[in-house]
Design a protein around this motif. Structure first.
Motif, PDB file in Angstrom:
ATOM      1  N   PHE A  36       0.836  -1.206   0.000  1.00 31.59           N
ATOM      2  CA  PHE A  36       0.000   0.000   0.000  1.00 31.59           C
ATOM      3  C   PHE A  36       0.871   1.256   0.000  1.00 31.59           C
ATOM      4  O   PHE A  36       0.612   2.219  -0.727  1.00 31.59           O
ATOM      5  CB  PHE A  36      -0.911   0.013   1.231  1.00 31.59           C
ATOM      6  CG  PHE A  36      -2.018  -0.995   1.197  1.00 31.59           C
ATOM      7  CD1 PHE A  36      -2.670  -1.297   0.014  1.00 31.59           C
ATOM      8  CD2 PHE A  36      -2.432  -1.638   2.357  1.00 31.59           C
ATOM      9  CE1 PHE A  36      -3.701  -2.223  -0.023  1.00 31.59           C
ATOM     10  CE2 PHE A  36      -3.459  -2.563   2.335  1.00 31.59           C
ATOM     11  CZ  PHE A  36      -4.101  -2.863   1.143  1.00 31.59           C
ATOM     12  N   LEU A  70      -6.051  -1.637  -3.333  1.00 29.16           N
ATOM     13  CA  LEU A  70      -5.965  -0.190  -3.131  1.00 29.16           C
ATOM     14  C   LEU A  70      -6.661   0.489  -4.297  1.00 29.16           C
ATOM     15  O   LEU A  70      -6.295   0.286  -5.456  1.00 29.16           O
ATOM     16  CB  LEU A  70      -4.513   0.262  -3.046  1.00 29.16           C
ATOM     17  CG  LEU A  70      -4.302   1.738  -2.644  1.00 29.16           C
ATOM     18  CD1 LEU A  70      -4.702   1.962  -1.194  1.00 29.16           C
ATOM     19  CD2 LEU A  70      -2.841   2.150  -2.862  1.00 29.16           C
ATOM     20  N   GLU A  82      -8.049   1.801   1.060  1.00 27.49           N
ATOM     21  CA  GLU A  82      -7.591   0.428   1.259  1.00 27.49           C
ATOM     22  C   GLU A  82      -8.778  -0.511   1.367  1.00 27.49           C
ATOM     23  O   GLU A  82      -9.798  -0.169   1.970  1.00 27.49           O
ATOM     24  CB  GLU A  82      -6.762   0.319   2.541  1.00 27.49           C
ATOM     25  CG  GLU A  82      -5.392   0.942   2.458  1.00 27.49           C
ATOM     26  CD  GLU A  82      -4.600   0.715   3.729  1.00 27.49           C
ATOM     27  OE1 GLU A  82      -5.019  -0.120   4.554  1.00 27.49           O
ATOM     28  OE2 GLU A  82      -3.562   1.380   3.905  1.00 27.49           O
ATOM     29  N   ARG A  84      -9.477  -4.384   2.592  1.00 27.09           N
ATOM     30  CA  ARG A  84      -8.912  -5.563   3.248  1.00 27.09           C
ATOM     31  C   ARG A  84     -10.033  -6.580   3.464  1.00 27.09           C
ATOM     32  O   ARG A  84     -11.212  -6.233   3.420  1.00 27.09           O
ATOM     33  CB  ARG A  84      -8.278  -5.184   4.587  1.00 27.09           C
ATOM     34  CG  ARG A  84      -7.089  -4.231   4.472  1.00 27.09           C
ATOM     35  CD  ARG A  84      -6.609  -3.825   5.851  1.00 27.09           C
ATOM     36  NE  ARG A  84      -5.512  -2.866   5.798  1.00 27.09           N
ATOM     37  CZ  ARG A  84      -4.231  -3.179   5.944  1.00 27.09           C
ATOM     38  NH1 ARG A  84      -3.881  -4.451   6.152  1.00 27.09           N
ATOM     39  NH2 ARG A  84      -3.295  -2.258   5.886  1.00 27.09           N
TER      40      ARG A  84
END
Length: 842
Positions: A36, A70, A82, A84
């Motif tokens: 990232f 991202l 971001e 996740r």
């Protein structure tokens, strides 16, 4: 071959989109953090360019089982999101080649809107190609280009404008209110269903071009037609014919109504009687009833009296009910003209809630049963099972919310791919984020469709940049000790509403299973907890815990559109920051409550209630407006005739500030008095209701006010009037009613009208309007005997306690007036009446 020109200016087939999604795979979370950081660093370099909208990056040779993504804005490199793993998709215990199957969910009508998919049409050639193909086929059935209805009002390809600020619950619930011509056109069944089919089919083809192919599908109502087409049961040509002609039949059939009811199926069926049908089963305690409007209204009234949560559904017809049965034979005959094949991809039947069989799919009569039978969506989600990721392939997030409830609140495996109509995010950003969610959820897909993976080399200190990610609105959940006070309190509210304690800070409220009703409760809980009011638009613009907490902090600091609930917050300055609002006739006003403003506007300007009862305003008239509120009657008098002079009385400081601004900006010849009118010179406490300003009073009776308001709402529903704002949410009626009547006290000056008449040298009063919530007797007693002959006309709102209407009628008659008392249909059942008094010589 599409015979119609493309309606929007678009990029060429090899253009780069305005967003870029980087898909990362690594051996652990440290790899992801470093990746990232590296990608953010690259994005900040002006020379950075992207070969396409999506790229796969391996963090080290061979990548790894840990996945992240991202989302970068090409136009704003500093902004990034971001993505996740979340919920049940957080495990990384399987190899990089393993994957979860994907189920496509195609929504029905409800979340469609003008401009849906506009950004996708502009930026993705595959979506554009298939929407164009559908439009070309539909043109022969509809007689017009469906793209003109979907993309109405935009010729240059720009995104649809963000919604206006404020809590517009009519729009949030799909409940009427003024609609543009484009909205009215698209909302007709004969247009909406073909348009929605085309958008969802094009979106499915875009997903397939990215290597995301469904292992199973489910469609809600019209959505099943899309599923059947993707599965090969219907050809596209056959589906277009069936959808368009079916919609035309429905459009020409008698209208009906639908009601969402928060009860289990068995209890709902017991309430139906002979005229209503079970239309849908969306959850364990969430059903929809459909039938004739009057029967639906009767059931709604019964349920409200019993304390059962229920609300009207935006609908012109009673879909999936007995009212559709007269169309069954025509739909069967129409389907019999088409070639029907067994499904090449499994999908779940709305009719049975189970996977459709070859026999059902190829039976023309099935589509008639589908038209008349309830949608068994909850059963269908259960039939799909817990393994597949659920991808909502159409506008909005309604099916995602319903599926989350069916899966016990687990949102990790549910992904929505188009924005809600009230969201201001770009279509492309929403879609690419959904793709990132599928990646981190380990979706079974052909990820090689985006080209060969590249190895991304990261710095030796991966946390140097990425360590601040959480503070930027992204990252995993931190410990409670790491949260700010606002974040911690806000997360507590979310947890109670969503029934989920494991809340990531960087995932949106609606992605976690929130819906429009829960969003309304969120607004109320935030207001009670923090004393500020989030608008609906703010929730969509700042949907994550981190972003929403920042928005709350900004409101607490005096920024944005805060509406403090405390008395000290209702200063003139606080009232002055309220936004301007354009009335339907084009006039701009400042106000506090859109629902109230529209109601008063309709009564004064559109229905012209005063004029219908003989009240006139001539050029040069002198008018007294007692109980001015924001000044709509004062403005009406100003625009009704030339050279009108107005004396306006308003005791509440916030309203006085608003009326002062409205009078000044419209150039009204008015003298304003920040006082109340009464029978003597004194001071008294005035109870001000910021969210129900018209019921503010020197003689408050909260229970009576609530009873009256409940009755008014019920009458408006019966007579088709506009809903009155937050109290119209029947599911939370009492909780919302409490908020509606949260009070702010002020000490106000009271003076007799005759004192002002003498001081201002008024010799003739052509009209006095009195709207003072149970103080009308004191106002009239404050008029001296010598001033009564000066008054030509009078209008009063009267609360008929202890025979007040009869008493005032006799009193005004004795003063030489011809008097007429009436009760408007929306006030039937309350003690509110209107009295119109005119001099006998008029």
């Amino acid at each position: 071959m599409n015979p119609h020109p493309t309606p929007l200016s678009v990029r060429d087939d090899h253009a780069v989109t305005s967003w870029h999604l980087a898909l990362l795979g690594g051996a652990g979370t440290a790899d992801l953090d470093g990746g990232f950081a590296e990608l953010r660093s690259r994005a900040a370099c002006p020379a950075t360019s992207y070969a396409g909208p999506v790229a796969v990056h391996e963090l080290g040779p061979g990548g790894g089982p840990y996945r992240g993504a991202l989302l970068l804005s090409v136009e704003d490199p500093a902004g990034s999101t971001e993505i996740r793993p979340q919920g049940a998709a957080t495990a990384a215990d399987s190899g990089p080649e393993a994957g979860r199957p994907v189920a496509f969910m195609f929504p029905g009508l409800g979340d469609h809107y003008v401009g849906m998919g506009r950004g996708l049409y502009r930026e993705f050639p595959v979506f554009r190609e298939h929407l164009d193909r559908c439009a070309g086929l539909l043109a022969g059935e509809l007689g017009f280009d469906v793209r003109d209805a979907v993309f109405a009002g935009e010729e240059d390809g720009r995104e649809q404008a963000a919604p206006a600020e404020g809590l517009d619950l009519r729009q949030m619930l799909g409940r009427g209110g003024p609609q543009s011509e484009a909205e009215q056109r698209l909302n007709r069944t004969g247009v909406a269903q073909p348009a929605l089919f085309a958008v969802e089919y094009a979106l499915a083809k875009l997903w397939e071009s990215w290597g995301v192919r469904p292992s199973v599908m489910i469609g809600y109502s019209l959505g099943e037609y899309v599923a059947a087409t993707v599965a090969g049961v219907l050809t596209l040509e056959g589906a277009v014919k069936l959808v368009a002609q079916r919609a035309r039949l429905i459009d020409a059939s008698p209208e009906g109504a639908m009601l969402a009811v928060m009860l289990p199926e068995a209890e709902v069926v017991a309430l139906l009687g002979g005229r209503l049908s079970l239309s849908a089963v969306n959850g364990s305690e969430f059903c929809v009833v459909a039938g004739p409007a009057e029967a639906v209204d009767e059931l709604h009234t019964r349920l409200m009296a019993d304390g059962v949560a229920a609300r009207r559904v935006k609908s012109t017809h009673a879909f999936h009910s007995a009212m559709m049965e007269p169309l069954a034979a025509q739909v069967t005959a129409l389907a019999a003209t088409l070639e029907l094949k067994p499904p090449a991809i499994p999908y779940v039947s709305n009719v049975t809630g189970r996977p459709i069989t070859d026999e059902e799919a190829t039976d023309p009569a099935y589509w008639a049963r589908h038209l008349c039978s309830p949608v068994r969506f909850a059963d269908g989600v259960a039939a799909i099972g817990a393994e597949p990721l659920l991808l909502e392939t159409g506008p909005g997030q309604t099916l995602s919310s319903l599926a989350a409830e069916s899966r016990g609140g687990d949102i990790g495996g549910i992904v929505a791919s188009m924005r809600h109509p009230l969201e201001s995010r770009a279509d492309t950003a929403v879609l690419l984020k959904a793709l990132g969610r599928l990646w981190t959820g380990r979706a079974e897909a052909d990820w090689g469709a985006f080209g060969d993976s590249s190895v991304l080399t990261v710095s030796q200190d991966p946390h140097g940049t990425a360590g601040n990610a959480a503070g930027e609105g992204a990252g995993a959940v931190r410990d409670d000790d790491g949260l700010t006070d606002t974040q911690w309190r806000l997360r507590t509210i979310w947890a109670r509403l969503l029934k989920n304690e494991a809340l990531p800070l960087d995932v949106g409220f609606f992605e976690l299973g929130g819906n429009s009703l829960l969003a309304t409760r969120l607004i109320l809980r935030v207001e009670r907890e923090f004393g500020v009011e989030l608008t609906l638009r703010r929730i969509y613009e700042a949907p994550t815990l981190l972003a929403m907490a920042a928005a709350v902090d900004a409101l607490l600091g005096g920024g944005g559109d805060a509406v403090p609930a405390s008395a000290q917050g209702w200063s003139a300055a606080a009232a002055g920051v309220r936004p301007a609002y354009r009335l339907p006739n084009g006039l701009m006003v400042h106000h506090l409550n859109e629902a109230e403003t529209k109601h008063f506007y309709e009564d004064i300007f559109e229905h012209r209630t005063y004029a219908k009862n003989g009240i006139t305003i001539e050029p040069g008239a002198t008018v007294f407006d007692v109980g001015g509120n924001i000044g709509l009657f004062t403005l009406f008098a100003h625009y009704e005739a030339a050279d009108v002079r107005v004396f306006t009385f308003e005791p509440a400081p916030p309203m006085f500030e608003l009326i002062s601004r409205n009078v000044a900006e419209h150039g009204v010849n008015a003298k304003l008095f920040n006082i109340g009118a009464s029978d003597g010179e004194t001071r008294a406490e005035f109870t001000f209701y910021p969210r129900s300003t018209g019921m503010s009073s020197f003689h408050p009776d909260e229970e009576e006010e609530k009873r009256n308001l409940r009755t008014i709402i019920a009458n408006q529903r019966v007579h088709g009037g506009a809903e009155e704002g937050i109290e119209s949410l029947d599911a939370y009626a009492e909780e919302l009613m409490d908020v509606r009547f949260e009070a702010v006290p002020f000490e106000a000056v009271l003076r007799p009208l005759s004192a002002v008449i003498r001081e201002e040298g008024v010799e003739r009063i052509d009209l006095i309007k009195i709207d003072v919530q149970k103080s009308e007797q004191q106002v009239l007693d404050g008029i001296a005997d010598e001033d009564w002959p000066k008054i030509r006309q009078m209008v009063l709102e009267v609360h008929d306690g202890d025979g007040r209407v009869a008493y005032l009628t006799r009193m005004l008659t004795a003063r030489g007036f011809r008097v007429h008392a009436e009760q408007d249909e929306i006030y039937v059942g309350t003690d509110i009446h209107n009295i119109y008094a005119l001099r006998g010589d008029q």
